[in-house]
Design a protein around this motif. Structure first.
Motif, PDB file in Angstrom:
ATOM      1  N   SER A 215      78.698  16.511  35.076  1.00  0.00           N
ATOM      2  CA  SER A 215      79.854  16.506  34.161  1.00  0.00           C
ATOM      3  C   SER A 215      80.494  15.122  34.062  1.00  0.00           C
ATOM      4  CB  SER A 215      80.878  17.553  34.591  1.00  0.00           C
ATOM      5  OG  SER A 215      81.369  17.220  35.859  1.00  0.00           O
ATOM      6  N   GLN A 216      80.343  14.314  35.117  1.00  0.00           N
ATOM      7  CA  GLN A 216      80.930  12.961  35.083  1.00  0.00           C
ATOM      8  C   GLN A 216      80.208  12.043  34.093  1.00  0.00           C
ATOM      9  OE1 GLN A 216      83.849  11.994  36.258  1.00  0.00           O
ATOM     10  NE2 GLN A 216      83.985  14.147  36.858  1.00  0.00           N
ATOM     11  N   HIS A 217      79.032  12.475  33.627  1.00  0.00           N
ATOM     12  CA  HIS A 217      78.223  11.642  32.716  1.00  0.00           C
ATOM     13  C   HIS A 217      78.232  12.174  31.286  1.00  0.00           C
ATOM     14  CE1 HIS A 217      76.482   9.068  35.907  1.00  0.00           C
ATOM     15  NE2 HIS A 217      76.888  10.093  36.637  1.00  0.00           N
ATOM     16  N   ILE A 218      79.105  13.156  31.035  1.00  0.00           N
ATOM     17  CA  ILE A 218      79.177  13.711  29.676  1.00  0.00           C
ATOM     18  C   ILE A 218      80.216  12.960  28.862  1.00  0.00           C
ATOM     19  CG2 ILE A 218      79.816  15.760  28.331  1.00  0.00           C
ATOM     20  CD1 ILE A 218      78.606  17.500  30.532  1.00  0.00           C
ATOM     21  N   PHE A 219      79.796  12.434  27.707  1.00  0.00           N
ATOM     22  CA  PHE A 219      80.765  11.845  26.779  1.00  0.00           C
ATOM     23  C   PHE A 219      81.353  12.949  25.904  1.00  0.00           C
ATOM     24  CE2 PHE A 219      81.289   9.444  22.576  1.00  0.00           C
ATOM     25  CZ  PHE A 219      82.601   9.098  22.867  1.00  0.00           C
ATOM     26  N   GLY A 220      80.493  13.790  25.344  1.00  0.00           N
ATOM     27  CA  GLY A 220      81.020  14.865  24.513  1.00  0.00           C
ATOM     28  C   GLY A 220      79.919  15.679  23.878  1.00  0.00           C
ATOM     29  N   PHE A 221      80.342  16.551  22.955  1.00  0.00           N
ATOM     30  CA  PHE A 221      79.455  17.565  22.389  1.00  0.00           C
ATOM     31  C   PHE A 221      79.479  17.504  20.857  1.00  0.00           C
ATOM     32  CE2 PHE A 221      80.977  18.897  26.510  1.00  0.00           C
ATOM     33  CZ  PHE A 221      79.828  19.359  27.137  1.00  0.00           C
ATOM     34  N   ILE A 222      78.352  17.865  20.268  1.00  0.00           N
ATOM     35  CA  ILE A 222      78.231  17.890  18.801  1.00  0.00           C
ATOM     36  C   ILE A 222      77.408  19.118  18.392  1.00  0.00           C
ATOM     37  CG2 ILE A 222      78.366  15.387  18.388  1.00  0.00           C
ATOM     38  CD1 ILE A 222      75.256  15.465  18.366  1.00  0.00           C
ATOM     39  N   LEU A 223      77.387  19.417  17.098  1.00  0.00           N
ATOM     40  CA  LEU A 223      76.472  20.418  16.553  1.00  0.00           C
ATOM     41  C   LEU A 223      75.203  19.704  16.102  1.00  0.00           C
ATOM     42  CD1 LEU A 223      78.979  22.328  14.207  1.00  0.00           C
ATOM     43  CD2 LEU A 223      78.201  23.055  16.489  1.00  0.00           C
ATOM     44  N   ILE A 224      74.074  20.397  16.231  1.00  0.00           N
ATOM     45  CA  ILE A 224      72.783  19.829  15.801  1.00  0.00           C
ATOM     46  C   ILE A 224      72.067  20.841  14.923  1.00  0.00           C
ATOM     47  CG2 ILE A 224      70.518  18.962  16.537  1.00  0.00           C
ATOM     48  CD1 ILE A 224      71.642  18.376  19.275  1.00  0.00           C
ATOM     49  N   ASN A 225      71.535  20.378  13.802  1.00  0.00           N
ATOM     50  CA  ASN A 225      70.553  21.171  13.054  1.00  0.00           C
ATOM     51  C   ASN A 225      69.187  20.532  13.295  1.00  0.00           C
ATOM     52  OD1 ASN A 225      68.836  22.440  11.304  1.00  0.00           O
ATOM     53  ND2 ASN A 225      70.204  22.333   9.520  1.00  0.00           N
ATOM     54  N   ASP A 226      68.382  21.198  14.116  1.00  0.00           N
ATOM     55  CA  ASP A 226      67.038  20.707  14.429  1.00  0.00           C
ATOM     56  C   ASP A 226      66.080  21.271  13.372  1.00  0.00           C
ATOM     57  OD1 ASP A 226      64.824  19.664  15.721  1.00  0.00           O
ATOM     58  OD2 ASP A 226      64.672  21.316  17.156  1.00  0.00           O
ATOM     59  N   TRP A 227      66.133  20.664  12.175  1.00  0.00           N
ATOM     60  CA  TRP A 227      65.268  21.101  11.067  1.00  0.00           C
ATOM     61  C   TRP A 227      63.832  21.262  11.557  1.00  0.00           C
ATOM     62  CZ3 TRP A 227      67.457  22.361   6.525  1.00  0.00           C
ATOM     63  CH2 TRP A 227      68.696  21.804   6.191  1.00  0.00           C
ATOM     64  N   SER A 228      63.191  22.351  11.179  1.00  0.00           N
ATOM     65  CA  SER A 228      61.869  22.664  11.712  1.00  0.00           C
ATOM     66  C   SER A 228      60.956  23.165  10.603  1.00  0.00           C
ATOM     67  CB  SER A 228      61.996  23.762  12.781  1.00  0.00           C
ATOM     68  OG  SER A 228      62.821  23.316  13.847  1.00  0.00           O
ATOM     69  N   ALA A 229      59.852  22.437  10.379  1.00  0.00           N
ATOM     70  CA  ALA A 229      58.871  22.847   9.368  1.00  0.00           C
ATOM     71  C   ALA A 229      57.894  23.802  10.058  1.00  0.00           C
ATOM     72  CB  ALA A 229      58.156  21.624   8.808  1.00  0.00           C
TER      73      ALA A 229
END
Ligand SMILES: O=C(O)/C=C/C(=O)CC(=O)CC(=O)O
Ligand SMILES: [Ca+2]
Ligand SMILES: [Mg+2]
Length: 408
Positions: A215-229
């Motif tokens: 946890s000491q190495h976490i800057f932050g969180f985001i949402l991801i769309n891992d587009w997948s063909a």
């Protein structure tokens, strides 16, 4: 930023204070910003102590991320105080529709894990046509594959339909006879609803972290769309995992949400039936972040926009925590740099309309609600924790492949 971002003002209350990178007419170079309600605040214009002067004028948040959590917390609380005391100067503020958001960090490495048991069971079956069960390593460690950074773009940036090699098929789709191979624009372009963690303080090569230290190495969180063909994935992924099917595009949300903002949304994790874990993977706090997530597909033009909600679920459905995926990634001694991105995998819950991708609706015997994503459709991911704290949206439109030809 698009006017649709205005809809998310209630994600950005005083308890959020996310970090991002933006420019505008008045702030013409990319620099660090935060968002309060529908106001974007340029951080270099504020009197903030405890950080080197030029950090907020850089075009990425990597240097700021590297400073570590104590500094991030200090900066966040100073911003909160300035907002509460109404001391943000006018020239630091711009309306969200007047700024242009950019990638928040330069991402040097991107790993995507696969931590949903439901997704694991359904995705394998839909791709290969037969039930596979959970992979042998699944309950012992978070399983992941190496993503690609050159095609990661920020919410609002259109993507191109990926091209590649796949089995020719008719309306029977991925379950059709797999003989003739063709090359062309993907016919089965899917989204994947995910959340990711961005590394703050780096981990030197040769060192490793336990889940307790992560946890000491976490800057932050985001949402991801891992587009997948999915058609390309079906042909390429055995035996070394996905490559071009995943690398054609990845979209991330613009705002990095800090662990401080998410602290009060931690809940006890559900019981997971599994044997003893390796010591570095033990996470005795046993807490997961509760984030309600939603995926929608948007069709039509600006005058007649039609939105279909495809999935509503929560990231607490995942079998591994963000701390555990960081610990596992670091356990080879590979080292981790500020700005590295780790995705938790497709967020799929067990219930109806809880699938974080469309592939799972194509499990043999089930009836999908619609086909994969068409050109000019948009996919929107949204994440919300509670009053005043959310991720905003992760939105991207699919544009046609630059080369529409097919071979043979
Ligand atoms: O399990 C499969 O057959 C397919 C896996 C993937 O599509 C990889 C992936 O991105 C995993 C995830 O998002 O959970
Ligand atoms: Ca994925
Ligand atoms: Mg991808």
């Amino acid at each position: 930023m698009s006017s649709y971002d205005e809809e998310f003002a209630d994600h950005f209350g005083i308890d959020n204070i996310p970090f991002g990178i933006a420019s505008s007419t008045w702030h013409d170079s990319l620099q660090a910003v935060t968002r309060y309600d529908n106001t974007v605040i340029f951080l270099a214009e504020l009197s903030i102590t405890g950080v080197p002067q030029n950090v907020f004028l850089q075009s990425s948040l990597n240097s700021f991320a590297a400073l570590g959590r104590a500094i991030h917390s200090l900066v966040r609380s100073q911003i909160q105080q300035l907002i509460r005391e109404e001391k943000i100067p006018g020239h630091a503020k711009e309306h969200v529709t007047n700024v242009c958001m950019a990638l928040p960090v330069v991402i040097g490495d991107f790993t995507d894990f696969s931590c949903s048991p439901t997704h694991n069971r359904n995705a394998g079956q839909a791709l290969m046509g037969q039930a596979r069960g959970l992979p042998p390593g699944y309950l012992h460690m978070p399983l992941g594959y190496a993503g690609r950074c050159s095609s990661i773009s920020v919410s609002g940036t259109p993507i191109h339909r990926p091209r590649g090699l796949y089995f020719e098929h008719g309306i029977e789709g991925l379950q059709g006879k797999r003989t003739q191979v063709t090359c062309g624009p993907s016919r089965d372009l899917d989204y994947e609803l995910e959340m990711g963690v961005i590394i703050g303080k780096p981990v030197p090569y040769g060192d490793f972290l336990s889940a307790k230290q992560a946890s000491q190495h976490i800057f932050g969180f985001i949402l991801i769309n891992d587009w997948s063909a999915r058609d390309i994935q079906q042909l390429e992924m055995i035996p070394v995992g996905p490559l071009n099917s995943k690398h054609g595009a990845t979209t991330i949300s613009a705002w990095v949400i800090s662990p401080d903002a998410l602290e009060s949304f931690k809940v006890d994790r559900r019981h997971i039936e599994r044997g003893q874990l390796a010591p570095h993977l033990l996470d005795p706090k046993n807490k997961v972040i509760s984030v309600d997530v939603q995926t929608s597909v948007i069709s039509g033009d600006i005058s007649q926009r039609h939105k279909s909600v495809m999935c509503t679920t929560n990231v607490r459905e995942m079998d591994w925590t963000f701390e555990q995926i960081i610990a596992h990634q670091s356990s080879s001694g590979c080292g981790m740099r500020s700005g590295d991105l780790l995705g938790i995998g497709t967020i799929s819950g067990p219930g109806t309309h809880e699938s974080g991708c469309m592939l799972e609706e194509f499990v043999p015997g089930s009836t999908p609600r619609r086909h994969y994503i068409a050109d000019n459709e948009e996919v929107q991911l949204v994440g919300k924790c509670g009053p005043g704290v959310g991720f905003g949206q992760c939105l991207a439109k699919v544009t046609p492949s630059k080369d529409k030809s097919a071979w043979p």
